[in-house]
Design a protein around this motif. Structure first.
Motif, PDB file in Angstrom:
ATOM      1  N   ALA A 110       0.915  -1.313  -0.070  1.00 10.02           N
ATOM      2  CA  ALA A 110      -0.065   0.018   0.026  1.00 10.02           C
ATOM      3  C   ALA A 110       0.785   1.331   0.116  1.00 10.02           C
ATOM      4  CB  ALA A 110      -0.987  -0.014   1.139  1.00 10.02           C
ATOM      5  N   ARG A 111       1.806   1.434   0.688  1.00 11.85           N
ATOM      6  CA  ARG A 111       2.796   2.545   0.978  1.00 11.85           C
ATOM      7  C   ARG A 111       3.383   2.618  -0.557  1.00 11.85           C
ATOM      8  NH1 ARG A 111       3.957   0.737   5.903  1.00 11.85           N
ATOM      9  NH2 ARG A 111       5.690  -0.868   5.191  1.00 11.85           N
ATOM     10  N   GLN A 112       3.951   1.440  -0.900  1.00 13.23           N
ATOM     11  CA  GLN A 112       4.507   1.594  -2.438  1.00 13.23           C
ATOM     12  C   GLN A 112       3.767   2.275  -3.332  1.00 13.23           C
ATOM     13  OE1 GLN A 112       5.582  -2.505  -3.778  1.00 13.23           O
ATOM     14  NE2 GLN A 112       6.230  -1.550  -5.826  1.00 13.23           N
ATOM     15  N   TYR A 113       2.525   2.107  -3.318  1.00 18.57           N
ATOM     16  CA  TYR A 113       1.629   2.792  -4.287  1.00 18.57           C
ATOM     17  C   TYR A 113       0.896   3.941  -3.680  1.00 18.57           C
ATOM     18  CZ  TYR A 113       2.372  -1.263  -7.249  1.00 18.57           C
ATOM     19  OH  TYR A 113       3.057  -2.204  -8.051  1.00 18.57           O
ATOM     20  N   GLY A 114       1.234   4.477  -2.862  1.00 16.23           N
ATOM     21  CA  GLY A 114       0.821   5.522  -2.332  1.00 16.23           C
ATOM     22  C   GLY A 114      -0.714   5.663  -1.555  1.00 16.23           C
ATOM     23  N   VAL A 115      -1.100   4.360  -1.230  1.00 16.51           N
ATOM     24  CA  VAL A 115      -2.423   4.047  -0.521  1.00 16.51           C
ATOM     25  C   VAL A 115      -2.387   4.041   1.022  1.00 16.51           C
ATOM     26  CG1 VAL A 115      -4.446   2.356  -0.367  1.00 16.51           C
ATOM     27  CG2 VAL A 115      -3.014   2.630  -2.573  1.00 16.51           C
ATOM     28  N   ARG A 116      -3.285   4.940   1.488  1.00 18.18           N
ATOM     29  CA  ARG A 116      -3.265   4.929   2.905  1.00 18.18           C
ATOM     30  C   ARG A 116      -3.769   3.800   3.493  1.00 18.18           C
ATOM     31  NH1 ARG A 116      -6.688   9.421   5.987  1.00 18.18           N
ATOM     32  NH2 ARG A 116      -6.219   8.923   8.180  1.00 18.18           N
ATOM     33  N   ALA A 117      -3.345   3.099   4.381  1.00 21.01           N
ATOM     34  CA  ALA A 117      -3.492   1.530   5.015  1.00 21.01           C
ATOM     35  C   ALA A 117      -3.293   1.583   6.389  1.00 21.01           C
ATOM     36  CB  ALA A 117      -2.979   0.522   4.232  1.00 21.01           C
ATOM     37  N   SER A 118      -4.027   1.105   6.958  1.00 18.37           N
ATOM     38  CA  SER A 118      -3.829   0.604   8.547  1.00 18.37           C
ATOM     39  C   SER A 118      -4.652  -0.611   9.143  1.00 18.37           C
ATOM     40  CB  SER A 118      -4.249   2.034   9.369  1.00 18.37           C
ATOM     41  OG  SER A 118      -5.683   2.096   9.358  1.00 18.37           O
ATOM     42  N   GLU A 119      -4.026  -1.253  10.046  1.00 20.43           N
ATOM     43  CA  GLU A 119      -4.912  -2.232  10.324  1.00 20.43           C
ATOM     44  C   GLU A 119      -6.025  -1.854  11.438  1.00 20.43           C
ATOM     45  OE1 GLU A 119      -3.926  -6.111  13.507  1.00 20.43           O
ATOM     46  OE2 GLU A 119      -2.500  -4.589  13.127  1.00 20.43           O
ATOM     47  N   ILE A 120      -7.189  -2.288  11.262  1.00 21.99           N
ATOM     48  CA  ILE A 120      -8.404  -1.588  11.679  1.00 21.99           C
ATOM     49  C   ILE A 120      -8.957  -2.685  12.846  1.00 21.99           C
ATOM     50  CG2 ILE A 120      -8.978   0.121  10.353  1.00 21.99           C
ATOM     51  CD1 ILE A 120     -11.213  -1.736   9.458  1.00 21.99           C
ATOM     52  N   GLY A 121      -8.773  -3.944  12.829  1.00 20.46           N
ATOM     53  CA  GLY A 121      -9.142  -4.989  13.577  1.00 20.46           C
ATOM     54  C   GLY A 121      -8.794  -6.357  13.131  1.00 20.46           C
ATOM     55  N   SER A 122      -9.528  -7.150  13.651  1.00 21.76           N
ATOM     56  CA  SER A 122      -9.426  -8.707  13.478  1.00 21.76           C
ATOM     57  C   SER A 122     -10.671  -9.413  13.136  1.00 21.76           C
ATOM     58  CB  SER A 122      -8.675  -9.321  14.427  1.00 21.76           C
ATOM     59  OG  SER A 122      -9.398  -9.088  15.863  1.00 21.76           O
ATOM     60  N   VAL A 123     -10.650 -10.702  12.417  1.00 20.79           N
ATOM     61  CA  VAL A 123     -11.758 -11.316  12.286  1.00 20.79           C
ATOM     62  C   VAL A 123     -11.825 -12.083  13.401  1.00 20.79           C
ATOM     63  CG1 VAL A 123     -12.636 -13.172  10.808  1.00 20.79           C
ATOM     64  CG2 VAL A 123     -11.358 -11.390   9.725  1.00 20.79           C
ATOM     65  N   THR A 124     -12.904 -12.512  13.939  1.00 23.53           N
ATOM     66  CA  THR A 124     -13.467 -13.551  15.087  1.00 23.53           C
ATOM     67  C   THR A 124     -14.395 -14.637  14.845  1.00 23.53           C
ATOM     68  OG1 THR A 124     -15.235 -12.299  15.906  1.00 23.53           O
ATOM     69  CG2 THR A 124     -12.835 -11.335  16.707  1.00 23.53           C
ATOM     70  N   PRO A 125     -14.155 -15.819  15.366  1.00 25.42           N
ATOM     71  CA  PRO A 125     -14.884 -16.786  15.035  1.00 25.42           C
ATOM     72  C   PRO A 125     -16.212 -16.801  15.759  1.00 25.42           C
ATOM     73  CG  PRO A 125     -13.311 -17.653  16.882  1.00 25.42           C
ATOM     74  CD  PRO A 125     -13.021 -16.018  16.274  1.00 25.42           C
ATOM     75  N   ASP A 126     -16.501 -15.708  16.422  1.00 22.83           N
ATOM     76  CA  ASP A 126     -17.763 -15.820  17.629  1.00 22.83           C
ATOM     77  C   ASP A 126     -19.151 -15.151  17.094  1.00 22.83           C
ATOM     78  OD1 ASP A 126     -17.137 -13.243  17.435  1.00 22.83           O
ATOM     79  OD2 ASP A 126     -16.940 -13.040  19.706  1.00 22.83           O
ATOM     80  N   ASN A 127     -18.982 -14.639  15.588  1.00 19.19           N
ATOM     81  CA  ASN A 127     -20.200 -14.335  15.019  1.00 19.19           C
ATOM     82  C   ASN A 127     -20.886 -13.173  15.787  1.00 19.19           C
ATOM     83  OD1 ASN A 127     -21.807 -14.874  12.888  1.00 19.19           O
ATOM     84  ND2 ASN A 127     -23.085 -16.463  13.501  1.00 19.19           N
ATOM     85  N   VAL A 128     -19.948 -12.220  16.266  1.00 20.40           N
ATOM     86  CA  VAL A 128     -20.508 -10.819  16.898  1.00 20.40           C
ATOM     87  C   VAL A 128     -19.572  -9.877  16.404  1.00 20.40           C
ATOM     88  CG1 VAL A 128     -20.328  -9.641  18.984  1.00 20.40           C
ATOM     89  CG2 VAL A 128     -20.969 -12.058  18.856  1.00 20.40           C
ATOM     90  N   LEU A 129     -19.995  -8.647  15.769  1.00 24.62           N
ATOM     91  CA  LEU A 129     -19.406  -7.729  15.232  1.00 24.62           C
ATOM     92  C   LEU A 129     -19.404  -6.873  16.400  1.00 24.62           C
ATOM     93  CD1 LEU A 129     -18.306  -5.898  12.978  1.00 24.62           C
ATOM     94  CD2 LEU A 129     -20.759  -5.160  12.395  1.00 24.62           C
TER      95      LEU A 129
END
Length: 108
Positions: free
Chosen positions: A57-76
């Motif tokens: 993403a940085r290489q192509y000038g795209v703003r990127a960040s980690e925002i969270g994680s997937v969970t197996p518990d079926n809750v958002l």
């Protein structure tokens, strides 16, 4: 935040949950989480691939960040500026989204 706010739509199509934290964005949590202005994408990668994704993403000038994680518990779970904005089962949210128009028409 890269691709962050469209994340709320992703668990609605899968039988997984997610823990998401949004620290920047519009004044209202609804706008930060569900806003559709601008080009956003949610990319899900295995933890060992995150650094490579961010580097690309940085290489192509795209703003990127980690925002969270997937969970197996079926809750958002979405936190907005440190406060819980959503903490609901995915099935409940899916039903609310999928049948919202139908419910409005039936009421009328």
């Amino acid at each position: 935040c890269f691709a962050s706010y469209a994340a709320a739509e992703r668990p609605a199509t899968a039988l997984l949950g997610a823990n998401i934290s949004v620290e920047d964005g519009p004044v209202f949590a609804e706008g930060a989480v569900f806003g559709e202005r601008g080009a956003r994408a949610v990319v899900s990668v295995k933890p060992d691939k995150l650094a490579a994704l961010l580097a690309t993403a940085r290489q192509y000038g795209v703003r990127a960040s980690e925002i969270g994680s997937v969970t197996p518990d079926n809750v958002l779970r979405i936190q907005y500026k440190g406060c819980a904005a959503i903490d609901s089962p995915v099935e409940f949210l899916r039903d609310a989204w999928a049948r919202s128009l139908e419910r409005l028409v039936v009421k009328a």
